[in-house]
Enzyme design. Sequence first.
Site, PDB file in Angstrom:
ATOM      1  N   ASP A  54      40.681  43.449  43.644  1.00 23.00           N
ATOM      2  CA  ASP A  54      41.187  42.340  44.449  1.00 23.00           C
ATOM      3  C   ASP A  54      41.855  41.290  43.551  1.00 23.00           C
ATOM      4  OD1 ASP A  54      41.240  40.689  47.014  1.00 23.00           O
ATOM      5  OD2 ASP A  54      40.022  39.399  45.740  1.00 23.00           O
ATOM      6  N   GLU A 126      42.143  48.650  46.673  1.00 22.81           N
ATOM      7  CA  GLU A 126      41.821  47.709  45.597  1.00 22.81           C
ATOM      8  C   GLU A 126      41.007  48.389  44.500  1.00 22.81           C
ATOM      9  OE1 GLU A 126      41.815  43.528  48.141  1.00 22.81           O
ATOM     10  OE2 GLU A 126      39.942  44.644  47.907  1.00 22.81           O
TER      11      GLU A 126
END
Length: 236
Positions: A54, A126
């Site tokens: 992320d 991610e």
Amino acid sequence: MTLERERELFSFEEKYGLKFNDIRYLNLAFTHTSYSNEQRGDVDNNERLEFLGDSVLGMITAEYLFSSFKSLNEGDFSKIKASVVSEESLSEIAVSMHFDKYLLMGHGEELQGGKRKKAVLADAMEAVIAAIYLDQGLDAARRYTLSFIKDQIDRYLKGSLDFKDYKTQLQEYLQKKRKELPKYKLISQSGPDHSQEFKVSVIVLDKEYGPAIGKNKKSAEQSAAHIALKSLGLAL
């Protein structure tokens, strides 16, 4: 790891121009928590990679926006970034890359359509970015990320990408009023690891809105922000 599993992962590498030094990173990126919970022994999952990915994704996207669009300001950057790295955007990309073929998932979660869930797909995206970053470094992670993020940014600028990011909308509303930022409060977290439920409220100008429920903390916060926006007459 079985030879059949290695072949599956090698096909992913070949398709997207990747070459892992340690293929176990990629395998871990595709390992959902429900799968690790069903296995005997100590089997890890992709949650830690998702956390790292992320941040890596956000940095690469921000760096590209800063260096490529000299006429845009900080507010423009925030809106674009929020849209292209959103759960909706990342899950859309993951679907196009057929992530469902590579995900390792517990039987119960898979029967509930887990491989098609937006949150699961976005988290896996991610995690893959983080796996590349750890295995090959930032340059490789950047090449992979920009291979799809640049297209999403172009779509946004052309007006064909408009994923609603309620958290950003709520934050911008408060910034214009020069008020304190919204505060999200986790009320509860329940359920088994493979099917958790998060309950979140948001405090805006000393008033609490919600609670909202989501399959992960991010989606619950988005829903809470949407409730606040609707109550303030700023969203449908």
